[in-house]
Every structure is written in structure tokens, then in C-alpha cells.
Design a protein around this motif. Structure first.
Motif, PDB file in Angstrom:
ATOM      1  N   TRP A  24      -6.029  12.113  -8.664  1.00 54.66           N
ATOM      2  CA  TRP A  24      -5.100  11.146  -8.064  1.00 54.66           C
ATOM      3  C   TRP A  24      -5.649  10.707  -6.717  1.00 54.66           C
ATOM      4  O   TRP A  24      -6.138  11.535  -5.943  1.00 54.66           O
ATOM      5  CB  TRP A  24      -3.712  11.778  -7.883  1.00 54.66           C
ATOM      6  CG  TRP A  24      -3.051  12.031  -9.195  1.00 54.66           C
ATOM      7  CD1 TRP A  24      -3.007  13.214  -9.875  1.00 54.66           C
ATOM      8  CD2 TRP A  24      -2.390  11.067 -10.017  1.00 54.66           C
ATOM      9  NE1 TRP A  24      -2.340  13.029 -11.071  1.00 54.66           N
ATOM     10  CE2 TRP A  24      -1.954  11.730 -11.183  1.00 54.66           C
ATOM     11  CE3 TRP A  24      -2.111   9.700  -9.884  1.00 54.66           C
ATOM     12  CZ2 TRP A  24      -1.258  11.083 -12.209  1.00 54.66           C
ATOM     13  CZ3 TRP A  24      -1.423   9.052 -10.903  1.00 54.66           C
ATOM     14  CH2 TRP A  24      -1.002   9.735 -12.047  1.00 54.66           C
ATOM     15  N   VAL A  25      -5.569   9.434  -6.443  1.00 55.34           N
ATOM     16  CA  VAL A  25      -6.003   8.900  -5.159  1.00 55.34           C
ATOM     17  C   VAL A  25      -4.954   9.278  -4.114  1.00 55.34           C
ATOM     18  O   VAL A  25      -3.766   9.028  -4.314  1.00 55.34           O
ATOM     19  CB  VAL A  25      -6.146   7.362  -5.229  1.00 55.34           C
ATOM     20  CG1 VAL A  25      -6.476   6.779  -3.867  1.00 55.34           C
ATOM     21  CG2 VAL A  25      -7.211   6.980  -6.258  1.00 55.34           C
ATOM     22  N   ALA A  26      -5.408   9.920  -3.034  1.00 56.68           N
ATOM     23  CA  ALA A  26      -4.466  10.344  -1.987  1.00 56.68           C
ATOM     24  C   ALA A  26      -4.139   9.165  -1.089  1.00 56.68           C
ATOM     25  O   ALA A  26      -4.977   8.291  -0.860  1.00 56.68           O
ATOM     26  CB  ALA A  26      -5.078  11.468  -1.166  1.00 56.68           C
ATOM     27  N   SER A  27      -2.918   9.149  -0.575  1.00 53.76           N
ATOM     28  CA  SER A  27      -2.562   8.102   0.381  1.00 53.76           C
ATOM     29  C   SER A  27      -3.269   8.412   1.699  1.00 53.76           C
ATOM     30  O   SER A  27      -3.605   9.554   1.980  1.00 53.76           O
ATOM     31  CB  SER A  27      -1.053   8.073   0.588  1.00 53.76           C
ATOM     32  OG  SER A  27      -0.648   9.276   1.203  1.00 53.76           O
ATOM     33  N   LYS A  53       0.826  -1.223   0.000  1.00 60.10           N
ATOM     34  CA  LYS A  53       0.000   0.000   0.000  1.00 60.10           C
ATOM     35  C   LYS A  53       0.848   1.256   0.000  1.00 60.10           C
ATOM     36  O   LYS A  53       0.517   2.224  -0.669  1.00 60.10           O
ATOM     37  CB  LYS A  53      -0.899   0.016   1.256  1.00 60.10           C
ATOM     38  CG  LYS A  53      -2.153  -0.789   1.121  1.00 60.10           C
ATOM     39  CD  LYS A  53      -3.255   0.072   0.560  1.00 60.10           C
ATOM     40  CE  LYS A  53      -4.470  -0.748   0.185  1.00 60.10           C
ATOM     41  NZ  LYS A  53      -5.303  -0.064  -0.809  1.00 60.10           N
ATOM     42  N   SER A  54       1.915   1.254   0.805  1.00 56.30           N
ATOM     43  CA  SER A  54       2.632   2.527   0.943  1.00 56.30           C
ATOM     44  C   SER A  54       4.134   2.471   0.686  1.00 56.30           C
ATOM     45  O   SER A  54       4.803   3.487   0.832  1.00 56.30           O
ATOM     46  CB  SER A  54       2.351   3.154   2.304  1.00 56.30           C
ATOM     47  OG  SER A  54       2.383   2.201   3.309  1.00 56.30           O
ATOM     48  N   PHE A 109       3.473   2.631  -6.798  1.00 60.63           N
ATOM     49  CA  PHE A 109       2.306   2.680  -7.681  1.00 60.63           C
ATOM     50  C   PHE A 109       1.499   3.917  -7.306  1.00 60.63           C
ATOM     51  O   PHE A 109       1.436   4.288  -6.125  1.00 60.63           O
ATOM     52  CB  PHE A 109       1.400   1.465  -7.452  1.00 60.63           C
ATOM     53  CG  PHE A 109       1.973   0.160  -7.909  1.00 60.63           C
ATOM     54  CD1 PHE A 109       1.881  -0.233  -9.244  1.00 60.63           C
ATOM     55  CD2 PHE A 109       2.582  -0.690  -7.008  1.00 60.63           C
ATOM     56  CE1 PHE A 109       2.394  -1.448  -9.663  1.00 60.63           C
ATOM     57  CE2 PHE A 109       3.106  -1.909  -7.419  1.00 60.63           C
ATOM     58  CZ  PHE A 109       3.017  -2.292  -8.751  1.00 60.63           C
ATOM     59  N   TRP A 110       0.845   4.504  -8.272  1.00 56.09           N
ATOM     60  CA  TRP A 110      -0.047   5.642  -8.034  1.00 56.09           C
ATOM     61  C   TRP A 110      -1.309   5.435  -8.846  1.00 56.09           C
ATOM     62  O   TRP A 110      -1.260   5.115 -10.033  1.00 56.09           O
ATOM     63  CB  TRP A 110       0.633   6.959  -8.430  1.00 56.09           C
ATOM     64  CG  TRP A 110       1.901   7.145  -7.669  1.00 56.09           C
ATOM     65  CD1 TRP A 110       2.020   7.656  -6.409  1.00 56.09           C
ATOM     66  CD2 TRP A 110       3.217   6.766  -8.089  1.00 56.09           C
ATOM     67  NE1 TRP A 110       3.340   7.619  -6.026  1.00 56.09           N
ATOM     68  CE2 TRP A 110       4.089   7.083  -7.035  1.00 56.09           C
ATOM     69  CE3 TRP A 110       3.736   6.192  -9.258  1.00 56.09           C
ATOM     70  CZ2 TRP A 110       5.453   6.847  -7.108  1.00 56.09           C
ATOM     71  CZ3 TRP A 110       5.093   5.944  -9.331  1.00 56.09           C
ATOM     72  CH2 TRP A 110       5.946   6.275  -8.261  1.00 56.09           C
ATOM     73  N   LYS A 111      -2.463   5.672  -8.172  1.00 59.18           N
ATOM     74  CA  LYS A 111      -3.754   5.435  -8.821  1.00 59.18           C
ATOM     75  C   LYS A 111      -4.433   6.761  -9.144  1.00 59.18           C
ATOM     76  O   LYS A 111      -4.396   7.696  -8.319  1.00 59.18           O
ATOM     77  CB  LYS A 111      -4.679   4.675  -7.861  1.00 59.18           C
ATOM     78  CG  LYS A 111      -4.229   3.280  -7.536  1.00 59.18           C
ATOM     79  CD  LYS A 111      -5.223   2.697  -6.539  1.00 59.18           C
ATOM     80  CE  LYS A 111      -4.851   1.296  -6.141  1.00 59.18           C
ATOM     81  NZ  LYS A 111      -5.179   1.040  -4.728  1.00 59.18           N
ATOM     82  N   ARG A 112      -5.072   6.792 -10.307  1.00 57.62           N
ATOM     83  CA  ARG A 112      -5.835   7.982 -10.697  1.00 57.62           C
ATOM     84  C   ARG A 112      -7.226   7.535 -11.096  1.00 57.62           C
ATOM     85  O   ARG A 112      -7.375   6.628 -11.929  1.00 57.62           O
ATOM     86  CB  ARG A 112      -5.148   8.669 -11.869  1.00 57.62           C
ATOM     87  CG  ARG A 112      -5.581  10.094 -12.079  1.00 57.62           C
ATOM     88  CD  ARG A 112      -4.559  10.815 -12.924  1.00 57.62           C
ATOM     89  NE  ARG A 112      -4.688  10.365 -14.306  1.00 57.62           N
ATOM     90  CZ  ARG A 112      -4.838  11.197 -15.325  1.00 57.62           C
ATOM     91  NH1 ARG A 112      -4.847  12.501 -15.122  1.00 57.62           N
ATOM     92  NH2 ARG A 112      -4.936  10.734 -16.545  1.00 57.62           N
TER      93      ARG A 112
END
Lengths: 81, 147
Positions: B133-136, B116-117, B121-124
Motif C-alpha cells: 500500500w502506498v503510504a500517505s 490527495k488526502s 482512494f487508496w493505492k497499492r
């Protein structure tokens, strides 16, 4: 060295990667140099707590040395899984 | 141990069966699958997943190696996709094999928490309202503290 940008950092700066000639000794010095270039860099790096950095593909802190590094990458906190 | 970072879909049944085969000394196998979830109030057209080629594979290998040692796992598998996915598609899976279930469950949770952290990877999310963008989440970072 190659400097890489991912996710919204890439969008703000407008580039996925670039070659940078620098004498900076730490990541923080490199950030300061980049911020001085143009507003888009200044904006992208305005909140370091919202950023992560990897030197040669290893996560490090912003005070990490970059002497001899081939690749420095900046990106937001990861959201895998 | 197998790590795959891929754009193509994967077959959960086939991957699970292949992972389970050939471990006569393992009494427990845990698999977890992550699915692209639709948003009820703002329907999702697609989720785009960006990654850092090279670092991603290295980070996943490091995470899996740690899990293998820490939980005495006999085997571990991570498959994570990138590119454009739609609701209902499988994004990723992890699997662990261990002699007993606690290590298999704990190993799978450890893999997920680190993925996860700590995996790049970064999700949009793309919806009718635009792309975001999906924030952590702080909770994801906090989840690492239990290990």
C-alpha cells in the motif's frame, strides 16, 4: 450498523464490511469493543494515528458520536490524486 | 461542474475540449493529469486503486463545490479512476475554468491538494517483490494548510 473496512484495514480484519450490534456511543467506544473481540481487530486498530474514520460517509474524529449512524468506515490515510 | 469516479480510461483531449467549450466568459482553463509512474528500481506491474463508493463521489463534490466558491470558478471537472492500472495510464484529471488564470491555477492546485488526502482512494503498488500500500505523506497533509 454497517462497519466497513478499506485497504490494509480490510486485509488485516479479513472482511470488507460487517453488521455490528453495539451500544457504543462514540467511534472510540466502538473501536474498544471491536479490539476486544479478536487479535485481528486488535492488530488492525493498534495505532489509531494510522487510521481515519468516517461516520455516514463524513470524515470525523475518533471521539465523534455514532448514535443513530447507519455506517461507520475505517481506513488508512487517503492517497488519491 | 462534473465529477466522475470510473474504472474505464478517459480521453484527455476529448474531456479537455468538452470542458473548454461553451465558456465565453472564461479567459483561463487549467488542466492537470495524473499518470501511473513506473518505479526505476523496482518496475511496477500494476497499481490497484481502491475507493469508497458513495463517499468518494460525495467527497469530490464537496471539494469541487468549495473550489468553485473560493476561486470564483466558472466550472470544475474531476475524473478519478479506480481498479487496476499499468504504468503510463492516466489515473485522474482535474480542470478549472475562471475569468483569469490565477484563480484557474489556484483552483486546480486546491482540488489536487484536497484530492490527495481528503478523497477516499487508496493505492497499492504491485511489483515483482509483492504488493504494498502506498503510504500517505506528511507533506500532502501539510499542503492543505496553505489554503
Amino acid at each position: 450498523m454497517d462497519v466497513l473496512y478499506f485497504a490494509w484495514v480490510r486485509e488485516r480484519i479479513g472482511l470488507p464490511r460487517e453488521q455490528v450490534e453495539t451500544e457504543a456511543s462514540t467511534v472510540a467506544d466502538l473501536v474498544a469493543e471491536l479490539r476486544g473481540r479478536e487479535d485481528r481487530y486488535d492488530l488492525a486498530f493498534s495505532d489509531l494515528s494510522a487510521l481515519r474514520v468516517a461516520v455516514d460517509q463524513k470524515l470525523v474524529d475518533f471521539d465523534a458520536p455514532i448514535a443513530g449512524a447507519r455506517e461507520v468506515a475505517f481506513f488508512p490515510p487517503m492517497t488519491g490524486g | 461542474m462534473r465529477i466522475s469516479v470510473q474504472e474505464a480510461p478517459f480521453d484527455l483531449g476529448r474531456e479537455s475540449a468538452a470542458f473548454a467549450a461553451g465558456h465565453r466568459d472564461m479567459g483561463a482553463i487549467v488542466t492537470f493529469t495524473g499518470i501511473v509512474r513506473d518505479l526505476p528500481d523496482d518496475p511496477l506491474d500494476a497499481m490497484e486503486i481502491e475507493h469508497y463508493p458513495g463517499m468518494t463521489e460525495a467527497a469530490l463534490t464537496e471539494i469541487a463545490t468549495q473550489a468553485m466558491a473560493r476561486f470564483s470558478l466558472g466550472d470544475a471537472l474531476i475524473i478519478h479512476r479506480y481498479g487496476r492500472l499499468t504504468p503510463g495510464e492516466m489515473i485522474m484529471m482535474v480542470a478549472t475554468a475562471a475569468p483569469h488564470r490565477k484563480d484557474a491555477f489556484d483552483g486546480a492546485e486546491f482540488l489536487m491538494d484536497y484530492l490527495k488526502s481528503r478523497a477516499p482512494f487508496w493505492k497499492r503498488e504491485i511489483t515483482a517483490k509483492g504488493a504494498a500500500w502506498v503510504a500517505s505523506k506528511d507533506a500532502d497533509e501539510d499542503a492543505l494548510k496553505r489554503w
